[in-house]
Design a protein around this motif. Structure first.
Motif, PDB file in Angstrom:
ATOM      1  N   ASN A   1       0.835  -1.193   0.000  1.00  0.00           N
ATOM      2  CA  ASN A   1       0.000   0.000   0.000  1.00  0.00           C
ATOM      3  C   ASN A   1       0.875   1.249   0.000  1.00  0.00           C
ATOM      4  O   ASN A   1       1.316   1.694   1.059  1.00  0.00           O
ATOM      5  CB  ASN A   1      -0.923   0.020   1.220  1.00  0.00           C
ATOM      6  N   PRO A   2       1.165   1.826  -1.165  1.00  0.00           N
ATOM      7  CA  PRO A   2       1.977   3.038  -1.208  1.00  0.00           C
ATOM      8  C   PRO A   2       1.359   4.159  -0.381  1.00  0.00           C
ATOM      9  O   PRO A   2       0.152   4.391  -0.430  1.00  0.00           O
ATOM     10  CB  PRO A   2       1.973   3.401  -2.703  1.00  0.00           C
ATOM     11  N   GLY A   3       2.192   4.822   0.411  1.00  0.00           N
ATOM     12  CA  GLY A   3       1.714   5.926   1.240  1.00  0.00           C
ATOM     13  C   GLY A   3       1.126   5.509   2.563  1.00  0.00           C
ATOM     14  O   GLY A   3       0.821   6.343   3.411  1.00  0.00           O
ATOM     15  N   SER A   4       0.947   4.194   2.780  1.00  0.00           N
ATOM     16  CA  SER A   4       0.291   3.744   4.008  1.00  0.00           C
ATOM     17  C   SER A   4       1.131   4.037   5.245  1.00  0.00           C
ATOM     18  O   SER A   4       0.585   4.329   6.315  1.00  0.00           O
ATOM     19  CB  SER A   4      -0.019   2.250   3.927  1.00  0.00           C
ATOM     20  N   GLY A   5       2.451   3.950   5.101  1.00  0.00           N
ATOM     21  CA  GLY A   5       3.309   4.246   6.250  1.00  0.00           C
ATOM     22  C   GLY A   5       3.143   5.671   6.724  1.00  0.00           C
ATOM     23  O   GLY A   5       3.102   5.947   7.926  1.00  0.00           O
ATOM     24  N   ASN A   6       3.025   6.602   5.756  1.00  0.00           N
ATOM     25  CA  ASN A   6       2.819   7.999   6.121  1.00  0.00           C
ATOM     26  C   ASN A   6       1.489   8.206   6.830  1.00  0.00           C
ATOM     27  O   ASN A   6       1.396   8.969   7.795  1.00  0.00           O
ATOM     28  CB  ASN A   6       2.880   8.885   4.874  1.00  0.00           C
ATOM     29  N   LEU A   7       0.444   7.536   6.364  1.00  0.00           N
ATOM     30  CA  LEU A   7      -0.865   7.721   6.982  1.00  0.00           C
ATOM     31  C   LEU A   7      -0.934   7.061   8.357  1.00  0.00           C
ATOM     32  O   LEU A   7      -1.624   7.548   9.251  1.00  0.00           O
ATOM     33  CB  LEU A   7      -1.963   7.187   6.068  1.00  0.00           C
ATOM     34  N   THR A   8      -0.243   5.943   8.531  1.00  0.00           N
ATOM     35  CA  THR A   8      -0.175   5.339   9.868  1.00  0.00           C
ATOM     36  C   THR A   8       0.461   6.320  10.845  1.00  0.00           C
ATOM     37  O   THR A   8      -0.015   6.511  11.967  1.00  0.00           O
ATOM     38  CB  THR A   8       0.628   4.031   9.829  1.00  0.00           C
ATOM     39  N   LEU A   9       1.536   6.953  10.403  1.00  0.00           N
ATOM     40  CA  LEU A   9       2.197   7.968  11.228  1.00  0.00           C
ATOM     41  C   LEU A   9       1.259   9.128  11.514  1.00  0.00           C
ATOM     42  O   LEU A   9       1.240   9.667  12.633  1.00  0.00           O
ATOM     43  CB  LEU A   9       3.444   8.464  10.494  1.00  0.00           C
TER      44      LEU A   9
END
Length: 234
Positions: free
Chosen positions: A72-80
């Motif tokens: 999921n591209p961008g998912s790490g940023n949204l989790t943060l």
């Protein structure tokens, strides 16, 4: 659609850029709240709303995900973006010393459940037990941070003062201000309050073994929280 199979094209570049900027914003708000929380009502409000901004972003682009995953591209940023402000929001509550919790825990659980349920309804990816459990814990931290902050800031305005005894003290350091360990009898019951933050003036005037006054404030939901203060002159 090829051969009856729908192929995901992934989130748009615009969504990925927005997710990155929201992550930067969430870290800035979290550090602002933890290290320089002024004006306090403003920064706490921003921290409380940031997880909902992440949810709104996923709702606008369902190819994004709130849960960190390699596919999921961008998912790490949204989790943060939803985790960092939620954790930071709960930290100041540990500096408040509650005599009782009143309805705080129940309301915190309800608010956390609302955030968690909304995340599950909006996100169509990332459905694994570990991610769901992590989200539930952080959502409760968000709910607790919100309601404990509101309960302290929007109090009932009434308080009482009881005399206590300084049992121990911690000198100020470069990172933390001074604090006192105080015992006092409240409603016939002996209570001990560890690590009560105080001003340098109160710390200087109250060595170990001396008397100090404890202000007991009643919060919006009926919980009581305490502060160590110099006893008023009579």
């Amino acid at each position: 659609m090829i051969g009856g199979v729908v192929h995901r094209i992934g989130p748009s570049n615009r969504s990925l850029v927005a997710a990155g900027w929201l992550a930067v914003w969430s870290v800035a708000v979290a550090f602002w709240l933890m290290f320089k929380p002024w004006p306090y009502p403003v920064v706490t409000t921003l921290a409380a709303l940031t997880p909902w901004a992440a949810i709104r972003m996923v709702r606008r682009d369902p190819e994004l995900s709130l849960f960190e995953a390699q596919n999921n591209p961008g998912s790490g940023n949204l989790t943060l973006s939803w985790a960092m402000p939620s954790i930071a929001l709960s930290i100041p509550s540990f500096q408040q010393h509650f005599v009782d919790f009143g309805g705080l825990l129940a309301v915190a659980a309800g608010l956390g459940a609302l955030l968690w349920t909304t995340m599950l309804l909006v996100d169509t990816h990332g459905r694994n037990l570990m991610a769901m459990t992590f989200a539930a814990v952080i959502a409760f931290a968000w709910g607790w941070g919100v309601i404990s902050t509101v309960d302290v800031l929007v109090g009932r305005g009434d308080f009482k003062v009881v005399e206590g005894l300084v049992e121990d003290a911690d000198a100020p350091t470069r990172r933390n201000g001074p604090s006192l360990y105080v015992s006092a009898t409240i409603n016939g019951r002996r209570e001990t309050f560890d690590d009560l933050p105080v001003s340098r003036g109160v710390y200087a005037l109250h060595p170990i073994g001396s008397s100090v006054c404890v202000e007991i404030h009643k919060g919006l939901l009926g919980s009581r929280h305490v502060y160590a203060v110099t006893c008023p002159l009579v």
